[in-house]
Design an enzyme around this catalytic site. Sequence first.
Site, PDB file in Angstrom:
ATOM      1  N   ASP A 121       0.833  -1.201   0.000  1.00 33.25           N
ATOM      2  CA  ASP A 121       0.000   0.000   0.000  1.00 33.25           C
ATOM      3  C   ASP A 121       0.868   1.251   0.000  1.00 33.25           C
ATOM      4  O   ASP A 121       2.079   1.192   0.179  1.00 33.25           O
ATOM      5  CB  ASP A 121      -0.994  -0.022   1.169  1.00 33.25           C
ATOM      6  CG  ASP A 121      -0.316   0.044   2.524  1.00 33.25           C
ATOM      7  OD1 ASP A 121       0.470   0.982   2.751  1.00 33.25           O
ATOM      8  OD2 ASP A 121      -0.571  -0.841   3.365  1.00 33.25           O
ATOM      9  N   GLN A 122       0.237   2.378  -0.214  1.00 33.70           N
ATOM     10  CA  GLN A 122       0.971   3.627  -0.425  1.00 33.70           C
ATOM     11  C   GLN A 122       1.939   3.949   0.707  1.00 33.70           C
ATOM     12  O   GLN A 122       3.053   4.412   0.470  1.00 33.70           O
ATOM     13  CB  GLN A 122      -0.008   4.790  -0.611  1.00 33.70           C
ATOM     14  CG  GLN A 122       0.665   6.137  -0.864  1.00 33.70           C
ATOM     15  CD  GLN A 122      -0.336   7.235  -1.163  1.00 33.70           C
ATOM     16  OE1 GLN A 122      -1.529   6.982  -1.276  1.00 33.70           O
ATOM     17  NE2 GLN A 122       0.144   8.456  -1.291  1.00 33.70           N
TER      18      GLN A 122
END
Length: 258
Positions: A121-122
Amino acid sequence: MADEGTPAWERGESAPDWRSERLQKVLARAGRGSRRVCEELIADGRVTVDGEVAVLGRRVDVATARVEVDGILLPVAPDLVYYLLNKPGGVITTSVDPHGRPTVMDLVPAEPRVFTVGRLDQDTEGLLILTNDGDLTQFLAHPSHGVDKEYVAEVEGGTPAPGALRRLRQGVDLHDGRTAPAAVGVLAPGVLRIVLHEGKNRQVRRMCEAVGHPVRRLVRTRIGPLRDTGLAPGHWRPLSGPEVRSLAGAAGRVPQRG
């Protein structure tokens, strides 16, 4: 009588497909040993091509053939690339972002086009594999071939109590099902080492939040046998032939492979 110098089609034989190569040459180029060693692998019945046991003299089209040694996929196409990237936080794992945010594709060569094996994820940092080898990507992504992934998680609220650690190890009930057993250790106060065998979306973050210790920072430090403490955030390097084979081998050793 036609001699050995007579073209195959004049001798009534099929002409060879010149796009193909002898299997022992392909194996040797892929790092399985000398031509003689590769011939012994074939003679011993340890090599299959597209699911069939190969024989000496077999030719293969490296662009399309699926070659396995001892049941483990062997990347053989000459134009395949494999990158190991240390993804920094704030970068998303996608090819293109409509909002203009930086993506992992901005950090690796534009050609040849590659894809990520799995996702981060980011906000999560750490190791990510990118390749144009679709077969290996599907092989590694299949649930029955799950490769260990190791994370270091800095969590809020200090070190989880023994009961919370036990829940993390035995399985946590999430909205999409109970997590599989995981290896969980304490590296320092509020810092956990977590090794997973599955890949639910944002799994480590959701597991820790479920036991009352939301993740403050998360870094993936290992993918199967691959670890690189010297690779700086935002940097990448090509995987070596032995590293690619060890990665495929790690997935091939999972019992569920069948």
